[in-house]
Structures are given as structure tokens and as C-alpha cells.
Design an enzyme around this catalytic site. Structure first.
Site, PDB file in Angstrom:
ATOM      1  N   HIS A 135      36.382  54.098  18.245  1.00 10.73           N
ATOM      2  CA  HIS A 135      35.691  55.056  18.164  1.00 10.73           C
ATOM      3  C   HIS A 135      35.468  56.188  19.330  1.00 10.73           C
ATOM      4  CE1 HIS A 135      34.548  53.968  13.181  1.00 10.73           C
ATOM      5  NE2 HIS A 135      34.264  53.363  14.011  1.00 10.73           N
ATOM      6  N   CYS A 185      46.967  28.526  44.955  1.00 16.47           N
ATOM      7  CA  CYS A 185      48.025  28.806  44.378  1.00 16.47           C
ATOM      8  C   CYS A 185      48.813  27.070  44.282  1.00 16.47           C
ATOM      9  CB  CYS A 185      49.137  29.816  45.017  1.00 16.47           C
ATOM     10  SG  CYS A 185      47.668  31.312  43.998  1.00 16.47           S
ATOM     11  N   ASP A 242      36.370  40.391  51.586  1.00 16.41           N
ATOM     12  CA  ASP A 242      38.177  40.025  51.579  1.00 16.41           C
ATOM     13  C   ASP A 242      38.315  39.558  52.682  1.00 16.41           C
ATOM     14  OD1 ASP A 242      40.223  39.726  50.333  1.00 16.41           O
ATOM     15  OD2 ASP A 242      40.778  41.502  49.159  1.00 16.41           O
ATOM     16  N   ARG A 280      47.577  34.100  47.622  1.00 13.15           N
ATOM     17  CA  ARG A 280      46.511  33.440  46.696  1.00 13.15           C
ATOM     18  C   ARG A 280      46.028  34.006  45.566  1.00 13.15           C
ATOM     19  NH1 ARG A 280      49.954  30.433  50.499  1.00 13.15           N
ATOM     20  NH2 ARG A 280      50.497  28.257  49.863  1.00 13.15           N
ATOM     21  N   GLU A 292      30.948  52.507  16.373  1.00 15.95           N
ATOM     22  CA  GLU A 292      30.363  53.078  16.464  1.00 15.95           C
ATOM     23  C   GLU A 292      29.408  53.845  17.334  1.00 15.95           C
ATOM     24  OE1 GLU A 292      30.912  56.125  18.408  1.00 15.95           O
ATOM     25  OE2 GLU A 292      32.301  57.065  17.275  1.00 15.95           O
ATOM     26  N   LEU A 303      44.220  31.167  51.546  1.00 18.34           N
ATOM     27  CA  LEU A 303      45.683  31.337  52.286  1.00 18.34           C
ATOM     28  C   LEU A 303      46.044  32.672  52.207  1.00 18.34           C
ATOM     29  CD1 LEU A 303      47.331  27.799  52.566  1.00 18.34           C
ATOM     30  CD2 LEU A 303      45.908  29.243  54.850  1.00 18.34           C
ATOM     31  N   PRO A 304      47.050  33.937  53.199  1.00 15.36           N
ATOM     32  CA  PRO A 304      46.880  35.295  52.389  1.00 15.36           C
ATOM     33  C   PRO A 304      48.441  34.544  50.553  1.00 15.36           C
ATOM     34  CG  PRO A 304      47.571  34.739  54.653  1.00 15.36           C
ATOM     35  CD  PRO A 304      47.486  32.941  53.804  1.00 15.36           C
ATOM     36  N   LYS A 362      43.394  36.857  46.181  1.00 18.10           N
ATOM     37  CA  LYS A 362      42.562  36.658  46.901  1.00 18.10           C
ATOM     38  C   LYS A 362      42.256  38.224  45.872  1.00 18.10           C
ATOM     39  CE  LYS A 362      42.800  35.894  50.310  1.00 18.10           C
ATOM     40  NZ  LYS A 362      44.227  35.177  51.303  1.00 18.10           N
ATOM     41  N   SER A 363      43.350  39.149  46.682  1.00 19.76           N
ATOM     42  CA  SER A 363      42.779  40.751  46.240  1.00 19.76           C
ATOM     43  C   SER A 363      42.864  41.202  45.259  1.00 19.76           C
ATOM     44  CB  SER A 363      43.554  41.936  47.559  1.00 19.76           C
ATOM     45  OG  SER A 363      43.598  41.487  48.675  1.00 19.76           O
TER      46      SER A 363
END
Length: 698
Positions: A628, A349, A316, A125, A560, A122-123, A127-128
Site C-alpha cells: 500500500h 574473504c 571505515d 574484503r 496499510e 585487508l583491502p 568492508k565498504s
């Protein structure tokens, strides 16, 4: 805009497609070494390829291109024309090599080693947020990864002046599918190419629908490339239309009757709003547009994997219904066959504070920018409620059909995985297990000045100079000061956050910070780690930190870059004594490996720092990495998502301290420069990383 016709037949599973493929296809792509022509930029009424280039929020890849290798028939000595299934083993740039992939990247022909990640949820949550971090990590590992965001395409499509015209056949963009690709033979290819002279002879006036779309009225015939035509016959949908192939695409001829072409139900989408009503399942016009945009975006993703050397494509979108996910799998199998890996990734969520925080972030996004936050938040919650009516989480259907999926709950608090297959899928899940939303600071610096720095020698293990020791002392005091200031800012921020939001309040709450409180607004200070390499100049730079207040650890991964036979030489000596090596390295520092025992390349540094990056993502504490030049370059390249040509030549001078603070929308970045006169660090406003202006030997 016409709606996509509903499918009357049941959606097929991945196993169904695989069975059909084995029964009907003796060869994966048809005759020897032939692939369909790569797609050209499409003019579909929703934006050209130049628009799509602007939509991607993918961190820039640092990966070079592998040679394009078409599939080869494996001759077993029998008369069978079958193509053996290629194993999908690990490919790691810098650590693996083969005939088809001399640079260690996934070869063009190894479709089974590539991956489509389909986001679900769902929006609001996260995802992006998850997709950007995954893309940044995989690109840093040199696996060419790109995000394809349906929401960005929707915003352009519903505000553009162009009016989309659906395909006369199906309402979506047409491509040769997997079964059609298998039927391409040398004879049919010659036929397509030999049709080009036909354009010189008089032909009936007609309009051409390329991929089902009429070219824009402002484009003349002189603006289009001369197509090679293969007339296939009357259209199955409308006998009055003629179907043909145009340079590897299916097109439809519309006899010119002098009347303007319409689709019978054309509707302008100019200035269509993005309020909750647009996402109502009962809004058939908007639902049809959303589905069309999703499939077009998926086509672009498949183009990237099949024709553009891509390794991972991330789709997405919410993809919250079972029908949408079935359509996605069907299209992937039609265009790419049964081998291309597909991993569904769902973000849930369950924590109310986290969900409120995610929703609050949407108030500053493109759909609600400059709107009243109270009104905008109410509208967004209404949008989410509309999605919830048809939302079906991953689980029963995917398990019955043996499909790979991952569920992330509360952005990493809990992770559920099912049937994870393939190297890239395993790497993705491993990464997902190790990051969080905890606010913290990540500091990166080179060691203080050493005696080898004064003499211009590379490598070695020298002590700090007096100037280097002064830098080490100031660094300790400055970090202590910044640690206290950060705690104060977090307490002030928490005190100014309101539930529900007040007018003008767009500040998201910090769930992790709230969880640390003692119930009365108190807060426990975070631990602070200091990591050095095992070389003396790095260890001495951190020698003034109090181990009662800081967790100090030495790591060989932070050493290094080893210059092999050139350890201890100056830059001028390398140029004089090893001119051929100098020239080779100048052309490609990222891939160049120093000759001699222990000699390394920047790709080796990337691979040995992988464990460090994952640990930094996993931990919730502050950390200072004293490394380094090569190490600092590679670390900054990860956190800033730098391009490959910038990594090995990045300007990271001595005396500079970099700070990164992870945010839901990316990384806050600051730089400080040591001032010997004040024995303190000055903030450099608007600091931008850049490539060094002179060639450096390491």
C-alpha cells in the site's frame, strides 16, 4: 611531514582505562552539567569541514534530532559527588519514550548507549559494502548513523594543494581528553570566558596554532572568530611555546620572530600517488600520513557522537595492525571515557572467486579509474600483499581483554561474535547474520485500483475495481516475462567473465551465480516469492500468479497504515471534521499517530516492516511485494536511503512498479508505469523518486 613519535609505554587495555577512571575520577564530567564546548570546523591543512561533508558516502539519515541533555549528577543523599552509571537499555523511535528522550532516540547524555563500529580487514574484503548496508539499515531505523572513511580522506589529502602541518606536540589534532573534561569547573569556565576583553589591550605579536596547525596564509585575522584565551603556561615540549585554551580547544602561541614557521621536516604531499608503494610499511613518510589521517578521521567520528546527536559512527579503514587498533581504543577512551561502546567488525574473504570479484571491482574505483585493468589489478594485489605483512586478525588479544568483536567470513557465509554488549551492537549483529551477495530482483508496487480509491476514502478493505483487476493481470504477465529475461542476462554475463581479466575487462565475476552452475555452464532458475498484505485489494492484485511457479504468502506486516478513528474518511472530510489533527499531521507526518483504536504512525510502519526487510536481505530469491502507499514509501526509503523529510510524502502513485537489484556498490533502480492502452508496462528512463506535489492523507 614529520612522523608520529612511537609510544614507549605499552598500550593500555579498556580494563586499564576503566580502572584508572574509577581511581582518579569521582565524577564523569566534573562539576554540575558542564561539557566542553562543541568543536568548531577545523582548518588543519587537509581540508575544511566543507571538504569532509563531501567525503561521506553514508546513506542520508531519516532520524530527527533529540534534545541535547547534559549529564546530571545523581544525588543519593550522601556527600559523594560520584555519577551513577546509566543503564544502556533499548531506545526505539516510535516505540519507547522517556524524559530525556521523548522521541525514543538516544539522548545526548547517554554516551554508553552509543556505538563506534571499527572496521578491520585487508583491502577488497567487502568492508565498504558492509558499512554502507549497516548505515542504511540503522538510519532507516532512526538511529543516526554516519560512515567515516579514511580512504576518502587520504585521496583528498594526498592530492590537495594544502600542506599539512603536524601538531608541535604529537603530530595529531589536539582535543580535550576525558580526564581534562572532568576537570572543568564553573570557576575555570568563567576564567576562560572572562579572558575575551584581554584581546582589546595591546598584546605581543604572535601566531596561533589552533589544534597544532597554523591558519592558512590567505586567512586574515578578520576571518577568524575572536577566541577566548586561557593561557596555561609554557609548553611541555618546547619552553619557547605558550600553551593556551581557545574556545574549548588547546592551542599553542609561537612567538613571532619574523621567520616562517616550519616543522623541521616539512614535505609536500602534492600529487602523491596511490600505487602499492604508498602502502609499503617501509615508506615511513606515507605511513605517518596514513596514521595521522586515521586519527583525524576518528576525531571527526567522536565529534559526531559526542556533540552532534549521532548514535552510531562507523570507522571505515583497514585497521589491520594491533598497534592501530590499540591507538583507536586509547583515543576513544581519552575523549569519551569508558562507557562509549566499541565493536570491532572484521571482514575476511576465503573464497577465491569472491576475492577475485572484490578485487575486480576496485579497477573502476578512484585509485585505478581509467587505467589498464591488467596493470591496475597487478598493482592492487601488490598493495594487498604489503598489508598482509603486518596484518593481525581479530581474536586472541581482543578475547584476553574482553573486547567486543564480530568476524564475517565471505560476507555472511560464517559469522563469529564475541562479547556483544548493548542494544545497538545486538541489532547490528542480528542484521549482519541476514544478508548476502546473491544477485536477485526486488519488486515493489501498490495494489491495483480499488473502489475506495475511486471514492477517495482512506483505509478500509474494499475490492479492486475493473481497472485494478486489469492491472493485476498485466502485472502477472510482466513479472513472468522479466523473470525469464533476467535469467538470460545472467547467463550472458557469466559467459563474458574471464579469469584472469583480459584487457578492457572490468566485469566482476559473480561467485554466487558460478556456484549454482552444474559445471557445464548451466544454471537453475531462482525461485520467485510474491508477498501481499492481508487486505483484499492487495490479495486480489496477486490472484493471477500460478502457485506452482511462484511462492505466494500473505503478511499482516504489509497492511496499510491504520488511520484509527479516521478509517473510511476522505481527505476533505478529515480536513473539515478534524482540522486540529489535520494541522498537526501536516507539520510532521512521520511522527504523527492517528487517534483512536489501532491508529498508527509511519514510525510504527517502520518497526513492523523490520522483519520484512531482514528477510528480504537474508533470502537469495526474487520477491515481489504488493503493498500500500505507506508501506511502499517506507520500503523504498530503506532501499534508496532517503532523507527523513522525504519518506512520508514520497510520491508512489497507483500503476507504478519499482525494481531494485542489489549490487556490491549499491542498488540498481528502475521504474515501470502501467499503460492501459497497451495493457503492458513501459520503462521510465532515468526515473527519480520525488515528494508528492499535494498533501496526501495517508
Amino acid at each position: 611531514m614529520s612522523q608520529r613519535p612511537a609510544h614507549s609505554e605499552p598500550a593500555q587495555t579498556e580494563d586499564d582505562h576503566a580502572t584508572q577512571h574509577r581511581q582518579s575520577a569521582p565524577s564523569k564530567f566534573g562539576d554540575d552539567n558542564l561539557l566542553p564546548r562543541p568543536p568548531v570546523p577545523r582548518q588543519n591543512g587537509l581540508g575544511t569541514s566543507s571538504h569532509r561533508a563531501c567525503l561521506s558516502d553514508t546513506p542520508a539519515t531519516t532520524a530527527p534530532n533529540s534534545p541535547k541533555m547534559p549529564p546530571r549528577r545523581q544525588d543519593s543523599g550522601l556527600s559523594s559527588s560520584s555519577t551513577r552509571s546509566r543503564p544502556t537499555t533499548l531506545d526505539i523511535p516510535g516505540l519507547t519514550k522517556s524524559k530525556v528522550s521523548p522521541d525514543g532516540r538516544i539522548a545526548q547524555r547517554d554516551v554508553g548507549s552509543k556505538l563506534v563500529i571499527v572496521m578491520v580487514g585487508l583491502p577488497a574484503r567487502g568492508k565498504s559494502y558492509v558499512t554502507k548496508k549497516m548505515a542504511r539499515y540503522l538510519n532507516w531505523l532512526q538511529h543516526d548513523t554516519k560512515i567515516f572513511n579514511v580512504g576518502e580522506k587520504r585521496r583528498v589529502a594526498t592530492t590537495a594543494s594544502a600542506k599539512p602541518t603536524p601538531n608541535a606536540h604529537s603530530g595529531e589534532t589536539s582535543f580535550p581528553d576525558f580526564d581534562q573534561m572532568r576537570q572543568i569547573t564553573p570557576a575555570s569556565l568563567d576564567h576562560m570566558l572572562n579572558q575575551r576583553p584581554l584581546l582589546d589591550s595591546p598584546t605581543p605579536t604572535a601566531k596561533v596554532l589552533v589544534n597544532g596547525v597554523l591558519p592558512s596564509d590567505h586567512l586574515g585575522t578578520g576571518d577568524l572568530p575572536p577566541p577566548a584565551l586561557d593561557v596555561l603556561g609554557p609548553s611541555d615540549v618546547d619552553p619557547g611555546l605558550q600553551t593556551c585554551m581557545v574556545d574549548g580547544y588547546y592551542a599553542t602561541f609561537v612567538p613571532d620572530t619574523g621567520a616562517p614557521a616550519t616543522n623541521g621536516n616539512e614535505t609536500s604531499h602534492d600529487h602523491m600517488d596511490h600505487t602499492a608503494s604508498f602502502f609499503d610499511p617501509d615508506n615511513t613518510e606515507a605511513a605517518g600520513l596514513r596514521e595521522q589521517l586515521a586519527m583525524e578521521t576518528l576525531d571527526e567520528l567522536l565529534d559526531f557522537l559526542l556533540y552532534q546527536n549521532g548514535s552510531v559512527g562507523i570507522f571505515d579503514a583497514t585497521n589491520s595492525t594491533l598497534d592501530r587498533r590499540k591507538n583507536i581504543v586509547n583515543k576513544i577512551r581519552q575523549r569519551a571515557g569508558p562507557e562509549l561502546g566499541v565493536l570491532f567488525l572484521e571482514s575476511q574473504c576465503l573464497d577465491d572467486n569472491l576475492l577475485e570479484s572484490n578485487m575486480r571491482l576496485k579497477l573502476s574505483g578512484p585509485d585505478y579509474k581509467d587505467q589498464d585493468p591488467v596493470v591496475a589489478l597487478a598493482d592492487f594485489k601488490k598493495r594487498v600483499a604489503l598489508y598482509e605483512k603486518a596484518y593481525i586478525p581479530l581474536g586472541e588479544y581482543e578475547e584476553k581483554n574482553d573486547m567486543s568483536y564480530v568476524q564475517m567470513i565471505d560476507v555472511g557465509r560464517k559469522v563469529v561474535s564475541h562479547q556483544i554488549r548493548g542494544f545497538l551492537s545486538a541489532q547490528t549483529v542480528y542484521y549482519l547474520l541476514n544478508f548476502n551477495l546473491s544477485p536477485r530482483q526486488i519488486w515493489i508496487t501498490r495494489h491495483g485500483e480499488s473502489y475506495d480509491n475511486l471514492s477517495g476514502k482512506i483505509g478500509g478493505d474494499s475490492d479492486l475495481s475493473p481497472t485494478g483487476l486489469a492491472y493485476a493481470s498485466a502485472l502477472t504477465r510482466f513479472i513472468q516475462s522479466e523473470r525469464k529475461a533476467w535469467d538470460i542476462r545472467q547467463q550472458d554475463r557469466a559467459a563474458s567473465t574471464h579469469f584472469p581479466p583480459q584487457p578492457g575487462d572490468t566485469t566482476p565475476p559473480n561467485p554466487e551465480y558460478i556456484a549454482q552452475g552444474d559445471g557445464d555452464g548451466g544454471h537453475t532458475s531462482k525461485s520467485f516469492c510474491v508477498w501481499t498484505s492481508m487486505l483484499k485489494r492487495s490479495i486480489q492484485t496477486a490472484q493471477y500468479f500460478d502457485e506452482d511457479d511462484f511462492e505466494i504468502k500473505q503478511m499482516r506486516m504489509l497492511d496499510e497504515l491504520n488511520a484509527g478513528a479516521m478509517e473510511g474518511l476522505t481527505y476533505d472530510e478529515i480536513k473539515t471534521k478534524h482540522p486540529a489533527e489535520y494541522e498537526i499531521r501536516t507539520k510532521d507526518k512521520l511522527h504523527y499517530r492517528y487517534p483512536g483504536a489501532g491508529g498508527e504512525s509511519y514510525l510504527d510502519i517502520i518497526n513492523r516492516l523490520r522483519a520484512v526487510i531482514v528477510e528480504v536481505e537474508r533470502m537469495t530469491d526474487h520477491v515481489l511485494l504488493v503493498g500500500h502507499r505507506s508501506v511502499a514509501r517506507v520500503l523504498l526509503a530503506y532501499f534508496k536511503g532517503l532523507k527523513r523529510e522525504e519518506v512520508a510524502d514520497l510520491d508512489v502513485p497507483l500503476g507504478t512498479l519499482y525494481m531494485m537489484e542489489p549490487k556490491p556498490y549499491g542498488v540498481d533502480f528502475k521504474a515501470y508505469r502501467y499503460n492501459p492502452r497497451t495493457d503492458w508496462f513501459d520503462h521510465v528512463p532515468d526515473y527519480q523518486l520525488r515528494r508528492a506535489t499535494i498533501f496526501t492523507a495517508v
